[in-house]
Design an enzyme around this catalytic site. Structure first.
Site, PDB file in Angstrom:
ATOM      1  N   TYR A 252      -8.305   3.942  12.357  1.00 50.34           N
ATOM      2  CA  TYR A 252      -9.000   4.275  11.112  1.00 50.34           C
ATOM      3  C   TYR A 252     -10.322   4.950  11.457  1.00 50.34           C
ATOM      4  O   TYR A 252     -10.860   4.761  12.562  1.00 50.34           O
ATOM      5  CB  TYR A 252      -9.262   3.010  10.299  1.00 50.34           C
ATOM      6  CG  TYR A 252      -8.016   2.398   9.716  1.00 50.34           C
ATOM      7  CD1 TYR A 252      -7.622   2.678   8.408  1.00 50.34           C
ATOM      8  CD2 TYR A 252      -7.233   1.529  10.471  1.00 50.34           C
ATOM      9  CE1 TYR A 252      -6.471   2.111   7.871  1.00 50.34           C
ATOM     10  CE2 TYR A 252      -6.083   0.956   9.944  1.00 50.34           C
ATOM     11  CZ  TYR A 252      -5.709   1.250   8.640  1.00 50.34           C
ATOM     12  OH  TYR A 252      -4.561   0.695   8.122  1.00 50.34           O
TER      13      TYR A 252
ATOM     14  N   ARG B 129       1.347  -3.671  13.698  1.00 48.66           N
ATOM     15  CA  ARG B 129       1.502  -3.293  12.308  1.00 48.66           C
ATOM     16  C   ARG B 129       2.482  -2.136  12.207  1.00 48.66           C
ATOM     17  O   ARG B 129       2.397  -1.155  12.929  1.00 48.66           O
ATOM     18  CB  ARG B 129       0.169  -2.834  11.693  1.00 48.66           C
ATOM     19  CG  ARG B 129      -0.868  -3.866  11.397  1.00 48.66           C
ATOM     20  CD  ARG B 129      -0.479  -4.933  10.390  1.00 48.66           C
ATOM     21  NE  ARG B 129       0.382  -4.593   9.310  1.00 48.66           N
ATOM     22  CZ  ARG B 129      -0.007  -4.263   8.060  1.00 48.66           C
ATOM     23  NH1 ARG B 129      -1.283  -4.198   7.776  1.00 48.66           N
ATOM     24  NH2 ARG B 129       0.877  -4.030   7.121  1.00 48.66           N
TER      25      ARG B 129
END
Length: 200
Positions: A91, A137
């Protein structure tokens, strides 16, 4: 959650009738929520392209409609806040040593649905990242969906066939969509439909 359903077709019937016929009203359910995660940032710019120009990754076009569960009609002027990891699983604000510059928003944006509840954006397939030595994830895109007449929804979008779907503790079956490959000359991209149903 309405996933991978046909979009409502043009018809002389009312919006409610089209909704009932095309989206199987008897099985309609509000979209399931999901964790927000730690990487949301407020005040992302309004735009339909989530990623910077010419970044690595498989191009995705994601579209859908936002519906009101009680009225069985599309919701215009719904604000959709979207954020995700880049192709490598990072991110823009996941490194506290190198925070993003003020006003720099990468891999995130806000959208507003049109008069038919429709939204669409261009992005890339999100990368995977580890939560621990043996847990990763699955690829996902975060959504925060807000309309003045409904409860806010925070959820995530997942993709059928992702190699980490089975091991992701946060995945929900109703939030997984199919992707279809489209080709333009020698290049290609993938597209998917993610409809959202808000509840009071």
């Amino acid at each position: 959650m309405l996933q991978c359903q046909a979009e409502p077709t043009e018809s002389t019937d009312s919006t409610s009738d089209t909704f009932s016929q095309d989206l199987l009203l008897d099985s309609l359910k509000p979209t399931e929520d999901n964790i927000p995660g730690p990487f949301h940032r407020p005040n992302a710019p309004y735009r339909a392209k989530i990623v910077p120009p010419l970044v690595d990754g498989t191009v995705l076009i994601i579209s859908g409609r936002v519906w009101g569960y009680d009225i069985k009609k599309p919701l215009s002027n719904t604000v959709i806040d979207i954020w995700q990891a880049d192709h490598a699983g990072h991110y823009d604000n996941d490194d506290p040593v190198r925070p993003p510059a003020k006003g720099s928003f990468k891999y995130r944006a806000r959208l507003i649905t049109d008069e038919t509840g429709f939204y669409e954006y261009e992005t890339i397939y999100p990368g995977h990242y580890p939560l621990s030595t043996n847990q990763w994830r699955a690829a996902h895109i975060h959504y925060k969906v807000q309309h003045k007449d409904y409860s806010p929804l925070i959820t995530q979008l997942f993709f059928k066939g992702d190699r980490y779907n089975q091991g992701d503790a946060f995945i929900k079956e109703s939030l997984i969509i199919d992707l279809t490959e489209k080709k333009i000359g020698s290049k290609s991209y993938k597209e998917g439909i993610f409809n959202i149903v808000l509840n009071k």
